[in-house]
Scaffold this active site. Structure first.
Site, short mmCIF file in Angstrom:
data_model
loop_
_atom_site.label_atom_id
_atom_site.label_comp_id
_atom_site.label_asym_id
_atom_site.label_seq_id
_atom_site.Cartn_x
_atom_site.Cartn_y
_atom_site.Cartn_z
N ARG A 211 2.30 12.41 -9.08
CA ARG A 211 2.60 11.36 -9.04
C ARG A 211 3.92 10.93 -9.80
O ARG A 211 4.17 9.87 -8.63
CB ARG A 211 1.46 10.22 -10.11
CG ARG A 211 -0.07 10.38 -9.83
CD ARG A 211 -0.09 8.51 -9.80
NE ARG A 211 -2.01 8.74 -10.09
CZ ARG A 211 -2.35 8.61 -9.40
NH1 ARG A 211 -2.26 8.40 -7.90
NH2 ARG A 211 -3.71 8.38 -9.27
N GLU B 60 0.69 -1.41 -0.02
CA GLU B 60 0.07 0.23 0.16
C GLU B 60 0.61 1.59 -0.15
O GLU B 60 2.32 1.26 0.48
CB GLU B 60 -0.58 -0.13 1.61
CG GLU B 60 -1.57 1.54 1.54
CD GLU B 60 -3.50 1.00 0.21
OE1 GLU B 60 -2.51 1.32 -0.55
OE2 GLU B 60 -4.02 1.69 1.10
P1 IMP Z 1 -7.16 5.76 4.32
O1 IMP Z 1 -8.64 4.55 3.65
O2 IMP Z 1 -7.73 6.98 4.75
O3 IMP Z 1 -5.99 5.19 5.41
O4 IMP Z 1 -6.42 5.68 3.00
C1 IMP Z 1 -5.66 5.36 2.07
C2 IMP Z 1 -5.90 5.77 0.42
O5 IMP Z 1 -5.80 7.35 0.55
C3 IMP Z 1 -4.51 5.53 0.45
O6 IMP Z 1 -3.94 4.35 -0.51
C4 IMP Z 1 -4.07 7.01 -1.11
O7 IMP Z 1 -4.53 6.23 -2.19
C5 IMP Z 1 -5.57 7.73 -0.02
N1 IMP Z 1 -3.89 9.00 1.00
C6 IMP Z 1 -4.84 8.92 2.08
N2 IMP Z 1 -3.87 10.20 2.56
C7 IMP Z 1 -3.18 10.73 1.57
C8 IMP Z 1 -2.16 11.84 0.69
O8 IMP Z 1 -1.68 12.36 2.07
N3 IMP Z 1 -2.07 11.58 -0.24
C9 IMP Z 1 -1.94 11.27 -1.18
N4 IMP Z 1 -3.44 10.30 -1.12
C10 IMP Z 1 -3.68 10.18 0.45
#
Ligand code: IMP
Length: 175
Positions: free
Chosen positions: A163, A97
């Site tokens: 990206r 991840e």
């Molecule tokens: P979660 O479900 O909130 O843990 O988010 C996970 C997903 O959100 C990651 O796989 C990323 O694709 C996206 N994400 C979370 N934080 C960031 C960030 O700071 N930058 C870019 N994408 C993020």
């Protein structure tokens, strides 16, 4: 027109050094095991491709497409946009991840894959935001723990931008 300022946070060399360390640990743990490395799309494709090249063991690769974010806000819903192409039953799964933020995505993936009866699931994340996490999911391998800031680069995007930066930078939206 959005005005975005980027502040470098983790250098390309720091990322590559840490990936080498994690790759060595995974090699020691999974050598001679039946392993499937799962790339969680989209954000982790760069981390995935660098990490698997630091793993000296025999494994299969697969890809899981998910979306949960719009801009810098999690929608809280995890949608599967591309499923795995192979069975993971009785296999050792390494989930790769990009970032664990609230923890919602990784927890949802873990539960979904658990139901497919793998031998084990090990989670590797390049970045972890412990202060943002809303559950107690613990990734086994973490590249870097960072604060509660939105970051881009090295595969991570902000509305599909940034990206391809080779390093991780913090986003400051000046609007
Ligand atoms: P979660 O479900 O909130 O843990 O988010 C996970 C997903 O959100 C990651 O796989 C990323 O694709 C996206 N994400 C979370 N934080 C960031 C960030 O700071 N930058 C870019 N994408 C993020």
């Amino acid at each position: 027109m959005e005005h975005i300022k980027l502040s470098p946070l983790i250098t390309e060399q720091q990322i590559l050094d840490r990936i080498k360390e994690i790759g060595e640990e995974l090699t020691a743990k999974f050598k001679d095991k039946d392993v499937v490395c799962v790339c969680i799309l989209n954000g982790s494709f760069m981390f995935f491709s660098d990490l698997i090249r630091q793993m000296d063991c025999d494994f299969k690769c697969d890809f899981l497409g998910l979306s949960s974010y719009t801009g810098t806000q999690s929608t809280g819903e995890v949608k599967v946009t591309l499923d795995l192409s192979q069975s993971i039953q009785n296999k050792h799964v390494i989930l790769i991840e990009d970032i664990v933020d609230t923890g919602t995505t990784i927890e949802a993936i873990y539960q979904m894959l658990r139901a497919r009866k793998p031998e084990s699931i090990t989670t590797v994340t390049l970045l972890h935001k412990p202060e943002a996490q809303k559950n107690d999911f613990k990734p086994e391998y973490v590249g870097f723990s960072i604060g509660n800031e939105f970051v881009v680069g090295y595969g991570l995007d902000y509305n599909q931008q940034f990206r391809t930066l080779p390093y991780i930078a913090q986003v400051q939206n000046l609007n």
